[in-house]
Design an enzyme around this catalytic site. Structure first.
Site, mmCIF file in Angstrom:
data_model
loop_
_atom_site.group_PDB
_atom_site.id
_atom_site.type_symbol
_atom_site.label_atom_id
_atom_site.label_comp_id
_atom_site.label_asym_id
_atom_site.label_seq_id
_atom_site.Cartn_x
_atom_site.Cartn_y
_atom_site.Cartn_z
ATOM 1 N N SER A 1 -28.550 40.681 6.644
ATOM 2 C CA SER A 1 -28.631 41.599 7.781
ATOM 3 C C SER A 1 -28.879 40.867 9.110
ATOM 4 O O SER A 1 -28.174 39.914 9.427
ATOM 5 C CB SER A 1 -29.708 42.648 7.506
ATOM 6 O OG SER A 1 -29.647 43.693 8.440
ATOM 7 N N ASP B 1 -20.493 48.948 3.281
ATOM 8 C CA ASP B 1 -21.451 48.913 4.391
ATOM 9 C C ASP B 1 -20.685 49.157 5.681
ATOM 10 O O ASP B 1 -19.737 48.442 5.989
ATOM 11 C CB ASP B 1 -22.128 47.540 4.421
ATOM 12 C CG ASP B 1 -22.957 47.315 5.680
ATOM 13 O OD1 ASP B 1 -23.424 48.304 6.279
ATOM 14 O OD2 ASP B 1 -23.135 46.138 6.056
ATOM 15 N N HIS C 1 -25.096 47.538 2.353
ATOM 16 C CA HIS C 1 -25.618 46.580 3.324
ATOM 17 C C HIS C 1 -26.549 45.549 2.678
ATOM 18 O O HIS C 1 -26.466 44.362 2.985
ATOM 19 C CB HIS C 1 -26.360 47.336 4.436
ATOM 20 C CG HIS C 1 -26.778 46.471 5.575
ATOM 21 N ND1 HIS C 1 -25.871 45.811 6.370
ATOM 22 C CD2 HIS C 1 -28.007 46.147 6.060
ATOM 23 C CE1 HIS C 1 -26.525 45.121 7.298
ATOM 24 N NE2 HIS C 1 -27.822 45.306 7.124
#
Length: 474
Positions: free
Chosen positions: A193, A398, A451
């Site tokens: 991330s 994602d 994600h």
């Protein structure tokens, strides 16, 4: 018979004073060492039945000039295979400012929460069969400062992209001084991330430090990143991704392209047609979980479009920190259990948390962070020149950091392909698609994942990691 005791001479008083001073100084030195770097073995955890079947250590590493200036908390789990020979990895969760406790219990560590309704007792922990610690020792670190159980006198002064880079580098070398038995192990950096921004810079700083002769030398081999923010322009790929996944109509997509000129981040406030289209786009995705579009939508997964990606992640992560009880069927129920577990006094004692340092624990500390690194592509380019291995993987469902955005900056590095686009397999099934470049960078999609890919598809990600960390093709 009375005897007169002569008064002590000046020399004897001085000698006693010197002994007393030496004892005081020795005590202070011992206390300083304990504060700068203290570690404790953890053999049982509240909520887990029986002794832990893996080796867990928690501790603090001091980074400041004074004992309590900057204290970084970590969880360290030795490889369950052969810790003397297996690689060592440091894992940094995204955010910025989310505790790596997230990586430990929600993604790649050896335990996870048993999902059942909270009844006021300590939430239950169970073993995760696909733990990456089965073949790698992992340090889960709470950085930047203020995250998790790490603390500092002046948090604001220590919270920025570059401070995070320097602190993580400093932490690692100090940790290795206290754990010299791991100096010869191959070292990798892992993250996901937002950490796609600082981690390539951290790896470069570690490499530069080795070249400059900093001690101890770190046996750096490479890094891996999952769904990493890289350019801070990922928003511009979200709309074509949404169209490709059938979330918006052909007509809206064409109108967005025409009216916004394919720029969806810095929109002119006078461009009413583009703003109108973006508002309609928001409506179309108002019931979609942006972390994982196949997952159920829960109220905490509120739509956060038409903002910067950093703002999206910041608000979305913060929304998981409230005391609102999510539905048991929501994936974020595990985060709710995590907060209840780690704020329990028995748990804090088991983890050897210093009393009075942290009040209520929150997973992500979002205040006063300074964004200084505009993108991390240049660091990837520099590390490629130095020949380090890298794995960049993308959960293909994602929408926050779409795989097509990641593919674009990798392609821009302009390295030749040595293993072209093909299937990779996990347990006899297609795990995703992969391509390897001449700079030793492997890109992989994780089919049907989101994600935080290991959280959504642990079997596939474990298979992917096992092959890559073992220097085998996916």
């Amino acid at each position: 018979m009375n005897m007169m005791v002569p008064p002590p001479s000046h020399s004897s008083l001085y000698y006693c004073f010197q002994i007393l001073l030496a004892l005081v100084l020795f005590s202070l030195q011992m206390l300083t060492h304990q504060l700068e770097a203290s570690s404790s073995k953890v053999e049982v955890l509240p909520g887990f039945e029986g002794p832990l079947p893996f080796q867990l250590e928690t501790g603090y590493v001091g980074l400041g000039e004074t004992d309590d200036d900057m204290q970084v908390f970590y969880y360290f789990i030795k490889s369950e295979n052969d810790p003397k020979k297996d690689p060592l990895m440091l894992w940094l969760t995204g955010g910025p400012g989310c505790s790596s406790f997230s990586g430990l219990v929600f993604q790649i560590g050896p335990v996870e929460f048993e999902i059942k309704e909270y009844n006021g007792s300590v939430p239950s922990l169970v073993l995760r069969p696909q733990s990456w610690t089965k073949l790698c020792s992992i340090i889960f670190v709470d950085l930047p400062l203020g995250t998790g159980f790490s603390y500092a006198k002046n948090l604001t002064a220590h919270r920025s992209d570059w401070k995070l880079v320097h602190h993580t580098h400093q932490f690692l070398r100090k940790w290795l001084i206290d754990h010299p038995e791991f100096l010869s192990n191959e070292f990798y950096f892992g993250a996901d991330s937002y950490s796609g921004i600082p981690v390539p810079a951290i790896v470069q700083e570690i490499s530069n430090g080795n070249e400059e002769g900093l001690q101890p030398s770190i046996n750096l081999q490479g890094y891996l990143l999952g769904n990493p923010i890289t350019t801070r322009r990922e928003k511009n790929d979200q709309i074509p991704y949404a169209h490709g996944m059938g979330l918006i109509s052909d007509e809206l997509y064409k109108s967005l392209q025409k009216n916004c000129k394919e720029e969806y981040i810095d929109v002119d406030s006078r461009n009413e047609l583009c703003l109108r289209d973006l508002e309609y786009f928001d409506e179309c995705l108002s019931g979609i979980n942006h972390f994982y579009i196949l997952d159920s939508y829960c109220e905490s997964d509120s739509p956060l479009w038409r903002r910067s990606l950093t703002h999206e992640l910041k608000k979305s992560s913060s929304s998981h920190l409230t005391d609102t009880v999510p539905e048991l069927s929501c994936r974020i129920y595990s985060s709710y259990l995590g907060r209840k577990w780690i704020n329990n006094e028995r748990v804090r004692k088991a983890l050897h948390i210093r009393e009075g340092t942290i009040g209520k624990w929150v997973r992500c500390y979002k205040t006063d962070f300074e964004y200084e690194i505009s993108d991390s592509v240049e660091f990837h380019a520099n590390l490629s020149k130095k020949g380090y291995r890298s794995l960049i993987y993308s959960g293909d469902h994602d929408i926050l950091v779409p795989f097509m955005s990641t593919q674009a900056w990798i392609r821009a590095l302009n390295y030749s392909i040595v293993d072209d686009w093909r299937l990779w397999f996990a347990n006899g099934q297609v795990g995703g698609y992969t391509r390897t470049y001449s700079n030793r960078m492997t890109f992989a999609t994780v089919k049907g994942s989101g994600h935080m890919a290991p959280e959504y598809t642990p079997e596939q990600c474990f298979s992917m990691f096992t092959k890559w960390i073992s220097n085998l093709p996916l």
